[in-house]
Design a protein around this motif. Structure first.
Motif, PDB file in Angstrom:
ATOM      1  N   GLY A  89      92.627 -49.931  35.670  1.00  0.00           N
ATOM      2  CA  GLY A  89      91.716 -50.506  36.662  1.00  0.00           C
ATOM      3  C   GLY A  89      92.089 -50.125  38.079  1.00  0.00           C
ATOM      4  N   ILE A  90      93.383 -50.192  38.403  1.00  0.00           N
ATOM      5  CA  ILE A  90      93.834 -49.821  39.749  1.00  0.00           C
ATOM      6  C   ILE A  90      93.509 -48.358  40.028  1.00  0.00           C
ATOM      7  N   LEU A  91      93.800 -47.488  39.064  1.00  0.00           N
ATOM      8  CA  LEU A  91      93.513 -46.061  39.240  1.00  0.00           C
ATOM      9  C   LEU A  91      92.007 -45.800  39.332  1.00  0.00           C
ATOM     10  N   GLY A  92      91.239 -46.516  38.529  1.00  0.00           N
ATOM     11  CA  GLY A  92      89.777 -46.337  38.560  1.00  0.00           C
ATOM     12  C   GLY A  92      89.169 -46.759  39.886  1.00  0.00           C
ATOM     13  N   TYR A  93      89.585 -47.912  40.386  1.00  0.00           N
ATOM     14  CA  TYR A  93      89.085 -48.365  41.689  1.00  0.00           C
ATOM     15  C   TYR A  93      89.524 -47.422  42.804  1.00  0.00           C
ATOM     16  N   SER A  94      90.741 -46.902  42.718  1.00  0.00           N
ATOM     17  CA  SER A  94      91.215 -45.953  43.735  1.00  0.00           C
ATOM     18  C   SER A  94      90.398 -44.675  43.706  1.00  0.00           C
ATOM     19  N   LEU A  95      90.088 -44.192  42.506  1.00  0.00           N
ATOM     20  CA  LEU A  95      89.262 -42.989  42.370  1.00  0.00           C
ATOM     21  C   LEU A  95      87.868 -43.220  42.935  1.00  0.00           C
ATOM     22  N   LEU A  96      87.277 -44.362  42.633  1.00  0.00           N
ATOM     23  CA  LEU A  96      85.938 -44.675  43.153  1.00  0.00           C
ATOM     24  C   LEU A  96      85.940 -44.746  44.676  1.00  0.00           C
ATOM     25  N   ALA A  97      86.980 -45.345  45.242  1.00  0.00           N
ATOM     26  CA  ALA A  97      87.065 -45.428  46.701  1.00  0.00           C
ATOM     27  C   ALA A  97      87.207 -44.044  47.317  1.00  0.00           C
ATOM     28  N   ALA A  98      87.955 -43.164  46.665  1.00  0.00           N
ATOM     29  CA  ALA A  98      88.134 -41.809  47.183  1.00  0.00           C
ATOM     30  C   ALA A  98      86.856 -40.976  47.077  1.00  0.00           C
ATOM     31  N   LEU A  99      86.073 -41.213  46.040  1.00  0.00           N
ATOM     32  CA  LEU A  99      84.843 -40.431  45.834  1.00  0.00           C
ATOM     33  C   LEU A  99      83.663 -40.952  46.657  1.00  0.00           C
ATOM     34  N   ALA A 100      83.675 -42.223  46.992  1.00  0.00           N
ATOM     35  CA  ALA A 100      82.531 -42.851  47.664  1.00  0.00           C
ATOM     36  C   ALA A 100      82.200 -42.140  48.969  1.00  0.00           C
ATOM     37  N   GLY A 101      80.926 -41.850  49.154  1.00  0.00           N
ATOM     38  CA  GLY A 101      80.466 -41.211  50.382  1.00  0.00           C
ATOM     39  C   GLY A 101      80.516 -39.698  50.330  1.00  0.00           C
ATOM     40  N   ARG A 102      81.535 -39.144  49.699  1.00  0.00           N
ATOM     41  CA  ARG A 102      81.661 -37.685  49.640  1.00  0.00           C
ATOM     42  C   ARG A 102      80.801 -37.104  48.530  1.00  0.00           C
ATOM     43  N   PHE A 103      80.884 -37.738  47.358  1.00  0.00           N
ATOM     44  CA  PHE A 103      80.170 -37.257  46.178  1.00  0.00           C
ATOM     45  C   PHE A 103      79.417 -38.423  45.542  1.00  0.00           C
ATOM     46  N   PRO A 104      78.232 -38.751  46.056  1.00  0.00           N
ATOM     47  CA  PRO A 104      77.524 -39.952  45.575  1.00  0.00           C
ATOM     48  C   PRO A 104      77.178 -39.912  44.088  1.00  0.00           C
ATOM     49  N   ARG A 105      76.790 -38.762  43.580  1.00  0.00           N
ATOM     50  CA  ARG A 105      76.401 -38.687  42.163  1.00  0.00           C
ATOM     51  C   ARG A 105      77.607 -38.839  41.255  1.00  0.00           C
ATOM     52  N   ILE A 106      78.714 -38.200  41.618  1.00  0.00           N
ATOM     53  CA  ILE A 106      79.930 -38.326  40.815  1.00  0.00           C
ATOM     54  C   ILE A 106      80.459 -39.758  40.898  1.00  0.00           C
ATOM     55  N   THR A 107      80.339 -40.366  42.077  1.00  0.00           N
ATOM     56  CA  THR A 107      80.751 -41.762  42.229  1.00  0.00           C
ATOM     57  C   THR A 107      79.938 -42.665  41.305  1.00  0.00           C
TER      58      THR A 107
END
Length: 170
Positions: free
Chosen positions: A95-113
């Motif tokens: 969960g921690i890794l997943g939330y961190s990945l989502l935060a890193a992807l947000a805004g840059r790659f909306p579809r992948i997010t």
């Protein structure tokens, strides 16, 4: 005939005005609204990582659980069950890794997010099903994380739709 020309001219004016407004709105949507969506997604992901870290603390806690309310709400029972780890890795770390990945992807790659958020929601729903049907005990941290990932998924899907629509019309 004269009134028909006047009406046609008015509708042509209206069509041009609407298309100009739509273009301005989409430019505004792309720049400003996407920043707001990104900020909210990142804040929710940071909150989710914090909640997951509380669940991780509970996973390694040997003392009585602070959130043991009754037989139905007990984080200790859930986080010490065989379902609390996948191949020795605690679910809270995932969960921690997943939330961190989502935060890193947000805004840059909306579809992948959006796709990553859907995968996180599916994983969380599976764990919620295990709590409901197999363990018959709920964890406050897990339910809170479920709500957070559902909100992140909804916002990420909407942000991906806005990005797609903006790119399509540009």
């Amino acid at each position: 005939i004269h009134s028909c020309r006047r009406a046609a001219g008015f509708f042509a004016f209206l069509r041009v005005s609407v298309s100009r407004w739509r273009g301005r709105f989409l430019r505004y949507t792309n720049s400003t609204a996407m920043k707001y969506f990104t900020a909210v997604i990142v804040i929710l992901c940071l909150t989710g990582a914090t909640v997951a870290s509380f669940a991780l603390r509970e996973h390694y806690n040997n003392e009585p659980s602070p959130c043991s309310i009754n037989d139905v709400w007990d984080c200790g029972t859930v986080n010490h069950s065989p379902f609390a780890a996948i191949r020795g890795l605690p679910v809270a770390i995932i969960g921690i890794l997943g939330y961190s990945l989502l935060a890193a992807l947000a805004g840059r790659f909306p579809r992948i997010t959006a796709l990553a958020a859907i995968a996180g929601l599916a994983f969380s729903l599976r764990l919620t099903w295990i709590e409901w049907k197999l363990l018959q005990t709920w964890c406050i941290y897990c339910v809170t994380s479920q709500v957070i990932i559902a909100l992140v998924t909804a916002l990420a899907i909407f942000a991906a739709w806005l990005d797609w629509r903006t790119r399509r019309t540009a």
